[in-house]
Design a protein around this motif. Structure first.
Motif, PDB file in Angstrom:
ATOM      1  N   THR A  24      66.908 -44.303 -49.206  1.00  0.00           N
ATOM      2  CA  THR A  24      67.835 -43.205 -48.895  1.00  0.00           C
ATOM      3  C   THR A  24      69.170 -43.723 -48.360  1.00  0.00           C
ATOM      4  O   THR A  24      70.121 -42.942 -48.230  1.00  0.00           O
ATOM      5  CB  THR A  24      67.209 -42.228 -47.882  1.00  0.00           C
ATOM      6  OG1 THR A  24      66.749 -42.950 -46.732  1.00  0.00           O
ATOM      7  CG2 THR A  24      66.047 -41.469 -48.498  1.00  0.00           C
ATOM      8  N   SER A  25      69.261 -45.020 -48.057  1.00  0.00           N
ATOM      9  CA  SER A  25      70.541 -45.582 -47.626  1.00  0.00           C
ATOM     10  C   SER A  25      71.467 -45.831 -48.817  1.00  0.00           C
ATOM     11  O   SER A  25      72.659 -46.064 -48.638  1.00  0.00           O
ATOM     12  CB  SER A  25      70.331 -46.894 -46.858  1.00  0.00           C
ATOM     13  OG  SER A  25      69.887 -47.939 -47.731  1.00  0.00           O
ATOM     14  N   ILE A  26      70.921 -45.779 -50.038  1.00  0.00           N
ATOM     15  CA  ILE A  26      71.738 -45.948 -51.247  1.00  0.00           C
ATOM     16  C   ILE A  26      72.397 -44.619 -51.559  1.00  0.00           C
ATOM     17  O   ILE A  26      71.700 -43.613 -51.758  1.00  0.00           O
ATOM     18  CB  ILE A  26      70.863 -46.414 -52.435  1.00  0.00           C
ATOM     19  CG1 ILE A  26      70.180 -47.733 -52.106  1.00  0.00           C
ATOM     20  CG2 ILE A  26      71.707 -46.546 -53.704  1.00  0.00           C
ATOM     21  CD1 ILE A  26      69.174 -48.192 -53.160  1.00  0.00           C
ATOM     22  N   PRO A  27      73.723 -44.553 -51.599  1.00  0.00           N
ATOM     23  CA  PRO A  27      74.409 -43.286 -51.884  1.00  0.00           C
ATOM     24  C   PRO A  27      73.956 -42.674 -53.203  1.00  0.00           C
ATOM     25  O   PRO A  27      73.973 -43.333 -54.245  1.00  0.00           O
ATOM     26  CB  PRO A  27      75.887 -43.701 -51.951  1.00  0.00           C
ATOM     27  CG  PRO A  27      75.973 -44.933 -51.116  1.00  0.00           C
ATOM     28  CD  PRO A  27      74.679 -45.652 -51.332  1.00  0.00           C
ATOM     29  N   GLY A  28      73.514 -41.419 -53.148  1.00  0.00           N
ATOM     30  CA  GLY A  28      73.043 -40.726 -54.344  1.00  0.00           C
ATOM     31  C   GLY A  28      71.535 -40.576 -54.403  1.00  0.00           C
ATOM     32  O   GLY A  28      71.020 -39.788 -55.190  1.00  0.00           O
ATOM     33  N   ILE A  29      70.820 -41.337 -53.567  1.00  0.00           N
ATOM     34  CA  ILE A  29      69.353 -41.237 -53.543  1.00  0.00           C
ATOM     35  C   ILE A  29      68.943 -40.449 -52.296  1.00  0.00           C
ATOM     36  O   ILE A  29      69.183 -40.881 -51.162  1.00  0.00           O
ATOM     37  CB  ILE A  29      68.691 -42.620 -53.554  1.00  0.00           C
ATOM     38  CG1 ILE A  29      68.958 -43.323 -54.885  1.00  0.00           C
ATOM     39  CG2 ILE A  29      67.187 -42.500 -53.301  1.00  0.00           C
ATOM     40  CD1 ILE A  29      68.259 -44.651 -55.043  1.00  0.00           C
ATOM     41  N   GLY A  30      68.324 -39.297 -52.538  1.00  0.00           N
ATOM     42  CA  GLY A  30      67.860 -38.449 -51.449  1.00  0.00           C
ATOM     43  C   GLY A  30      66.389 -38.656 -51.169  1.00  0.00           C
ATOM     44  O   GLY A  30      65.720 -39.474 -51.805  1.00  0.00           O
ATOM     45  N   ILE A  31      65.862 -37.893 -50.248  1.00  0.00           N
ATOM     46  CA  ILE A  31      64.470 -38.065 -49.828  1.00  0.00           C
ATOM     47  C   ILE A  31      63.499 -37.765 -50.962  1.00  0.00           C
ATOM     48  O   ILE A  31      62.468 -38.434 -51.106  1.00  0.00           O
ATOM     49  CB  ILE A  31      64.160 -37.185 -48.586  1.00  0.00           C
ATOM     50  CG1 ILE A  31      62.764 -37.490 -48.040  1.00  0.00           C
ATOM     51  CG2 ILE A  31      64.323 -35.714 -48.900  1.00  0.00           C
ATOM     52  CD1 ILE A  31      62.577 -38.892 -47.531  1.00  0.00           C
ATOM     53  N   LYS A  32      63.809 -36.769 -51.811  1.00  0.00           N
ATOM     54  CA  LYS A  32      62.899 -36.442 -52.910  1.00  0.00           C
ATOM     55  C   LYS A  32      62.768 -37.608 -53.875  1.00  0.00           C
ATOM     56  O   LYS A  32      61.657 -37.988 -54.254  1.00  0.00           O
ATOM     57  CB  LYS A  32      63.381 -35.191 -53.648  1.00  0.00           C
ATOM     58  CG  LYS A  32      62.464 -34.780 -54.794  1.00  0.00           C
ATOM     59  CD  LYS A  32      62.804 -33.408 -55.332  1.00  0.00           C
ATOM     60  CE  LYS A  32      64.041 -33.435 -56.183  1.00  0.00           C
ATOM     61  NZ  LYS A  32      64.273 -32.144 -56.877  1.00  0.00           N
ATOM     62  N   THR A  33      63.885 -38.186 -54.273  1.00  0.00           N
ATOM     63  CA  THR A  33      63.855 -39.341 -55.174  1.00  0.00           C
ATOM     64  C   THR A  33      63.132 -40.505 -54.524  1.00  0.00           C
ATOM     65  O   THR A  33      62.330 -41.188 -55.159  1.00  0.00           O
ATOM     66  CB  THR A  33      65.286 -39.763 -55.554  1.00  0.00           C
ATOM     67  OG1 THR A  33      65.928 -38.680 -56.225  1.00  0.00           O
ATOM     68  CG2 THR A  33      65.272 -40.975 -56.474  1.00  0.00           C
ATOM     69  N   ALA A  34      63.407 -40.728 -53.239  1.00  0.00           N
ATOM     70  CA  ALA A  34      62.805 -41.868 -52.533  1.00  0.00           C
ATOM     71  C   ALA A  34      61.289 -41.769 -52.470  1.00  0.00           C
ATOM     72  O   ALA A  34      60.576 -42.735 -52.769  1.00  0.00           O
ATOM     73  CB  ALA A  34      63.391 -41.967 -51.119  1.00  0.00           C
ATOM     74  N   VAL A  35      60.767 -40.604 -52.095  1.00  0.00           N
ATOM     75  CA  VAL A  35      59.306 -40.480 -51.960  1.00  0.00           C
ATOM     76  C   VAL A  35      58.620 -40.476 -53.322  1.00  0.00           C
ATOM     77  O   VAL A  35      57.536 -41.057 -53.479  1.00  0.00           O
ATOM     78  CB  VAL A  35      58.915 -39.225 -51.151  1.00  0.00           C
ATOM     79  CG1 VAL A  35      59.435 -39.331 -49.721  1.00  0.00           C
ATOM     80  CG2 VAL A  35      59.387 -37.944 -51.795  1.00  0.00           C
ATOM     81  N   CYS A  36      59.239 -39.837 -54.322  1.00  0.00           N
ATOM     82  CA  CYS A  36      58.628 -39.797 -55.655  1.00  0.00           C
ATOM     83  C   CYS A  36      58.593 -41.182 -56.283  1.00  0.00           C
ATOM     84  O   CYS A  36      57.594 -41.576 -56.906  1.00  0.00           O
ATOM     85  CB  CYS A  36      59.375 -38.824 -56.565  1.00  0.00           C
ATOM     86  SG  CYS A  36      59.110 -37.085 -56.163  1.00  0.00           S
ATOM     87  N   LEU A  37      59.666 -41.936 -56.125  1.00  0.00           N
ATOM     88  CA  LEU A  37      59.726 -43.282 -56.689  1.00  0.00           C
ATOM     89  C   LEU A  37      58.727 -44.199 -56.001  1.00  0.00           C
ATOM     90  O   LEU A  37      57.992 -44.958 -56.655  1.00  0.00           O
ATOM     91  CB  LEU A  37      61.144 -43.833 -56.546  1.00  0.00           C
ATOM     92  CG  LEU A  37      61.530 -45.035 -57.395  1.00  0.00           C
ATOM     93  CD1 LEU A  37      61.234 -44.798 -58.866  1.00  0.00           C
ATOM     94  CD2 LEU A  37      62.996 -45.377 -57.199  1.00  0.00           C
TER      95      LEU A  37
END
Length: 400
Positions: free
Chosen positions: A269-282
């Protein structure tokens, strides 16, 4: 002496082959249930430090794997593609019993390392994420059905709001699936209904603006007759879309809570453009990223490793293999698009590479450019997680 158990797992049964110093000494078949696993346990207990190997067969091998975990046996869970490649040199026919022997022989020849067990959190996340993806597929179907039905009952309603989603829209569709229902109200009364149709605090000014727009659209609409069943169907599909969307939201919240102590979530989530949903799903899809020996191994896992084909004077264009985790590919593809969107205010090494390739290609081959960006994103994530570092925009921008 070396004792190897090769287990070929099917839906309801498993074939077991026992090799002692490379020689077949016993074969038997078990049911994948408590009685069958007891039989397997008795056989395993007859040998000292047996080596156990089986192919990962999705839900079918989960029972065997869980049994071995409960009984404290190490095992090797091998990828089916790797198993096929290693067994093709000595396997000429294919049956379940021969596959069990082949797996045992492959273990004797290659001595695979035991499967490393990750934190149970990753397994729980994976189960939740797969349920989330099922809901995603269901909501796409329901949205298609809703659109089809509204094309009969009230097609103009899809132009009411900027997006055809959200509680306000779905509640209004359920209450006003036909233009005739809207025409019964004036702007004042309709705006009150709109304010009550969402938990968000819709202001009076905006509600009246929506109400005015709603009435205009209703007046534009052609009033169909004999569509009672279609109206009922529109209400049903709008309710289903809303219900599934709420399930999706709860699943993301649950995954976020479950994974809150995993360091890679903060890193992603520290990468600009990646939110919590993307982070947990990935994270749920590829598990503990530290288990991969390189970023190229992650590419192969999700199926974006390149295939090069040459024959004589013919050379085919390189293309991705697509043998891998399709859900992870989809998540990463969307992540790149979000990173590009966020780059207007927060550029990253990923967006810079994407922009450079986009300019040099003359805006052609966008999908290939996105895949290239995914390669760089994976490399970046892998580096950050291994070194337990959050993303530093200045550092990565300077490198590229």
């Amino acid at each position: 002496m070396e004792f190897v158990f090769g287990i070929d797992v099917s839906k309801a049964t498993s074939n077991v082959a026992i090799l002692v110093n490379g020689q077949l000494v016993k074969q038997f078949k078990i049911n994948n249930n408590a009685e069958g696993f007891k039989i397997l346990g008795d056989q395993l207990g007859s040998f000292t430090e047996p080596l156990i190997i089986f192919e990962a067969t999705g839900v079918y091998s989960r029972g065997l794997e869980n049994y071995l975990l409960q009984t404290d046996y190490e095992y090797t869970r091998i990828n089916p593609l790797r198993a096929k490649k290693d067994m093709d040199s000595f396997r000429h026919n294919k049956t379940d019993s021969l596959d069990a022997i082949g797996l045992a022989k492959a273990m004797s020849l290659h001595h695979y390392d035991p499967t490393k067990l990750s934190d149970p959190i990753y397994s729980k996340l994976h189960a939740l994420e797969r349920f989330y993806q099922e809901q995603n597929e269901d909501i796409v179907r329901e949205k298609g059905r809703l659109h089809k039905t509204l094309s009969i009952t009230f097609p103009e309603i899809e132009n009411l709001l900027s997006l055809t989603e959200g509680d306000l829209y779905w509640n209004l569709v359920q209450r006003f699936p036909s233009a005739n229902l809207v025409k019964k109200y004036d702007i004042s009364s309709l705006s009150k209904i709109i304010m009550q149709s969402t938990s968000k605090n819709e202001g009076l000014v905006r509600s009246r603006r929506i109400a005015s727009r709603f009435i205009d659209l209703a007046n534009e609409s052609f009033s169909m007759t004999n569509i009672d069943y279609e109206i009922r169907e529109a209400k049903y599909h709008a309710h289903e879309v809303q219900r599934i969307d709420h399930i999706k939201t709860k699943l993301i919240d649950e995954m976020a809570e479950l994974s809150q102590n995993l360091p890679e979530i903060k890193i992603l989530t520290s990468i600009p453009g990646i939110g919590i949903k993307t982070a947990v799903c990935l994270t749920a899809e590829w598990g503990d990223i530290r288990r991969f020996y390189s970023s190229n191994a992650i590419n192969a896992f999700i199926g974006i490793d390149l295939i090069h084909y040459e024959s004589g004077n013919y050379t085919a264009g390189d293309h991705i293999r697509k043998r891998g985790d399709a859900y992870a590919r989809k998540i990463l593809y969307k992540a790149i698009l979000n990173i590009i969107s966020a780059s207007r205010t927060k550029p990253t090494n990923i967006s810079l590479i994407y922009d450079r390739k986009k300019r040099s290609s003359g805006s052609k081959g966008t999908k290939k450019i996105v895949i290239s960006a995914i390669h760089h994103l994976i490399r970046t994530i892998y580096h950050l997680v291994l070194n337990n570092e959050t993303y530093d925009t200045k550092m990565f921008s300077a490198e590229h």
